[in-house]
Design a protein around this motif. Structure first.
Motif, short mmCIF file in Angstrom:
data_model
loop_
_atom_site.label_atom_id
_atom_site.label_comp_id
_atom_site.label_asym_id
_atom_site.label_seq_id
_atom_site.Cartn_x
_atom_site.Cartn_y
_atom_site.Cartn_z
N GLU A 6 74.70 67.05 51.86
CA GLU A 6 73.84 66.64 50.75
C GLU A 6 72.56 65.97 51.25
OE1 GLU A 6 74.51 64.15 46.63
OE2 GLU A 6 74.94 63.11 48.52
N LEU A 7 72.68 65.13 52.27
CA LEU A 7 71.50 64.45 52.80
C LEU A 7 70.50 65.47 53.33
CD1 LEU A 7 70.36 61.57 53.35
CD2 LEU A 7 71.19 61.84 55.70
N GLY A 8 70.98 66.47 54.07
CA GLY A 8 70.09 67.51 54.57
C GLY A 8 69.42 68.27 53.45
N GLU A 9 70.18 68.58 52.40
CA GLU A 9 69.63 69.30 51.26
C GLU A 9 68.53 68.49 50.58
OE1 GLU A 9 73.05 69.93 48.86
OE2 GLU A 9 73.65 71.79 49.88
N GLN A 10 68.79 67.20 50.38
CA GLN A 10 67.82 66.36 49.67
C GLN A 10 66.54 66.20 50.47
OE1 GLN A 10 70.75 63.08 48.78
NE2 GLN A 10 69.82 63.24 46.74
N LEU A 11 66.65 66.03 51.78
CA LEU A 11 65.45 65.91 52.60
C LEU A 11 64.69 67.23 52.65
CD1 LEU A 11 66.64 63.64 55.55
CD2 LEU A 11 65.17 63.03 53.63
N ALA A 12 65.42 68.35 52.66
CA ALA A 12 64.75 69.66 52.65
C ALA A 12 63.98 69.87 51.35
CB ALA A 12 65.78 70.77 52.83
N VAL A 13 64.53 69.42 50.24
CA VAL A 13 63.83 69.54 48.96
C VAL A 13 62.57 68.68 48.97
CG1 VAL A 13 63.98 68.99 46.50
CG2 VAL A 13 65.86 70.18 47.62
N LEU A 14 62.67 67.46 49.51
CA LEU A 14 61.49 66.61 49.63
C LEU A 14 60.42 67.30 50.47
CD1 LEU A 14 62.77 62.95 50.24
CD2 LEU A 14 61.33 63.75 48.36
N ARG A 15 60.85 67.90 51.58
CA ARG A 15 59.90 68.59 52.46
C ARG A 15 59.25 69.78 51.75
NH1 ARG A 15 56.67 71.05 54.75
NH2 ARG A 15 56.40 71.50 56.96
N ALA A 16 60.01 70.49 50.94
CA ALA A 16 59.45 71.63 50.20
C ALA A 16 58.40 71.18 49.19
CB ALA A 16 60.57 72.39 49.50
N HIS A 17 58.64 70.03 48.55
CA HIS A 17 57.69 69.50 47.57
C HIS A 17 56.50 68.82 48.23
CE1 HIS A 17 61.07 69.26 44.31
NE2 HIS A 17 60.59 70.47 44.47
N HIS A 18 56.70 68.32 49.44
CA HIS A 18 55.65 67.58 50.15
C HIS A 18 55.53 68.14 51.57
CE1 HIS A 18 55.49 64.55 46.95
NE2 HIS A 18 56.80 64.54 46.97
N PRO A 19 54.82 69.23 51.76
CA PRO A 19 54.75 69.87 53.07
C PRO A 19 54.10 69.03 54.16
CG PRO A 19 53.23 70.91 51.52
CD PRO A 19 54.10 70.00 50.72
N HIS A 20 53.47 67.91 53.77
CA HIS A 20 52.92 67.00 54.77
C HIS A 20 54.00 66.19 55.47
CE1 HIS A 20 53.37 63.92 51.59
NE2 HIS A 20 52.90 64.86 50.80
N LEU A 21 55.26 66.28 55.01
CA LEU A 21 56.37 65.58 55.66
C LEU A 21 56.79 66.41 56.88
CD1 LEU A 21 58.51 64.50 52.56
CD2 LEU A 21 56.79 63.16 53.80
N THR A 22 56.24 66.10 58.01
CA THR A 22 56.53 66.85 59.24
C THR A 22 57.60 66.20 60.10
OG1 THR A 22 54.68 65.75 60.35
CG2 THR A 22 54.24 67.89 59.33
N VAL A 23 58.09 65.03 59.69
CA VAL A 23 59.16 64.34 60.41
C VAL A 23 60.30 64.06 59.44
CG1 VAL A 23 59.82 62.29 61.74
CG2 VAL A 23 57.50 63.23 61.96
N LEU A 24 61.49 64.54 59.79
CA LEU A 24 62.69 64.24 59.02
C LEU A 24 63.76 63.71 59.96
CD1 LEU A 24 63.01 67.38 56.67
CD2 LEU A 24 61.97 65.16 56.13
N GLY A 25 64.61 62.84 59.45
CA GLY A 25 65.65 62.32 60.33
C GLY A 25 66.62 61.40 59.64
#
Length: 313
Positions: free
Chosen positions: A272-291
């Motif tokens: 779920e955590l991976g899914e939620q961060l991926a959705v954030l990244r899709a909505h905000h492509p300037h998010l180039t760092v996830l962790g």
């Protein structure tokens, strides 16, 4: 390092870099390692400690290689600042050695894995508790306090400063000014609570605007740490939002106070955590760092990399 610079790496919207801030909670709760003062840098003193530290960096690199991402390889220097290290018996001369050894450890992992794009990231934390707001400094005091550590980490070969779990605007200002004085690229990562605010009560937008105004926007960008994605609803909105470069999320939805008092680790749901961060990244492509931050493990990092990368495809 190649011709790739921290600025070019972290501001390219087709890139994804992994960052792992969860090492200390994993060491304590999962590995059963005692960390006085919650400090991991004393592990540099023993072969077994260095093996543990190298293992986390290697774990991030392995995940990055499998999923086609980059990696930020953070040093174990989060609490290796003068006062916090002195409480553990470390002198200023000891710390100079710690900084060199910490950067050398992650540099070796990168050198052993040339197929992965990685940046040597020197982690530096707040003077006090990143969850607290009762021992605030002025920006000038923060710059003076952190300057020696920032300069030493840069001299040791760090390519980017990761100012992690910072809870006040003034300390962030001081840290970015210290990095600017040393000409060391810096990512400023703010701690947010379940209310979406910094521990000092500032909104994320106000904090970013204040630090940018006070430093001529020197920071490469800003990260958010120590918060579950659920608590970012409505937070990433404003003219400043493209200055946010990443989210390093907690596994748990609990408040900081609840986590501080917890006897057991709340590892949440890695998928779920991976899914939620991926959705954030899709909505905000300037998010180039996830962790992953508190409560996360390599299982969470694998999910974050796999799902974050698939959203880029």
């Amino acid at each position: 390092m190649s011709s790739l610079t921290p600025a070019s790496a972290l501001t390219s919207e087709d890139a994804l870099y992994l960052a792992y801030f969860g090492m200390e909670t994993d060491l304590v709760f999962t590995q059963g390692v005692e960390l006085p003062g919650f400090a991991s840098f004393p592990l540099l003193e023993t072969p077994e400690g260095r093996r543990l530290l190298s293992g986390y960096a290697q774990g991030v690199v392995d995940i990055a290689r499998r999923h086609g991402t980059g990696a930020l390889l953070d040093t174990c220097t989060w609490v290796a600042s003068p006062e916090r290290a002195a409480a553990l018996g470390y002198s200023s001369a000891d710390l100079s050695r710690v900084y060199r050894d910490a950067v050398a450890l992650v540099a070796k992992v990168r050198d052993d894995n040339p197929c992965v794009t990685a940046l040597l990231s020197a982690q530096i934390g707040p003077r006090d508790d990143g969850y607290a707001h009762d021992a605030l400094m002025t920006a000038a005091e923060a710059q003076d306090y952190h300057q020696v550590q920032v300069a030493a980490l840069g001299d040791a070969g760090a390519e980017v400063l990761m100012a992690a779990t910072i809870g006040s605007v003034d300390e962030a200002l001081g840290l970015v000014r210290a990095a600017r004085d040393c000409d060391l690229p810096v990512l400023m990562s703010f701690t947010l609570g379940t209310d979406g605010l910094l521990p000092d009560g500032s909104t994320l937008g106000d904090a970013i605007d204040a630090v940018d105004r006070g430093t001529e926007a020197f920071a490469l960008g800003y990260l958010i740490n120590c918060v579950h994605p659920d608590h970012l609803t409505g937070v990433l909105a404003g003219t400043w939002v493209e200055r946010v470069r990443g989210v390093v999320a907690n596994a748990s939805r609990k408040t900081h106070e609840e986590l501080d008092n917890a006897a057991e680790l709340d590892s949440g749901d890695p998928i779920e955590l991976g899914e939620q961060l991926a959705v954030l990244r899709a909505h905000h492509p300037h998010l180039t760092v996830l962790g992953g931050c508190c409560g996360t493990s390599m299982e969470h990092m694998t999910s974050i990399a796999s799902q974050g990368r698939s959203r880029l495809a």
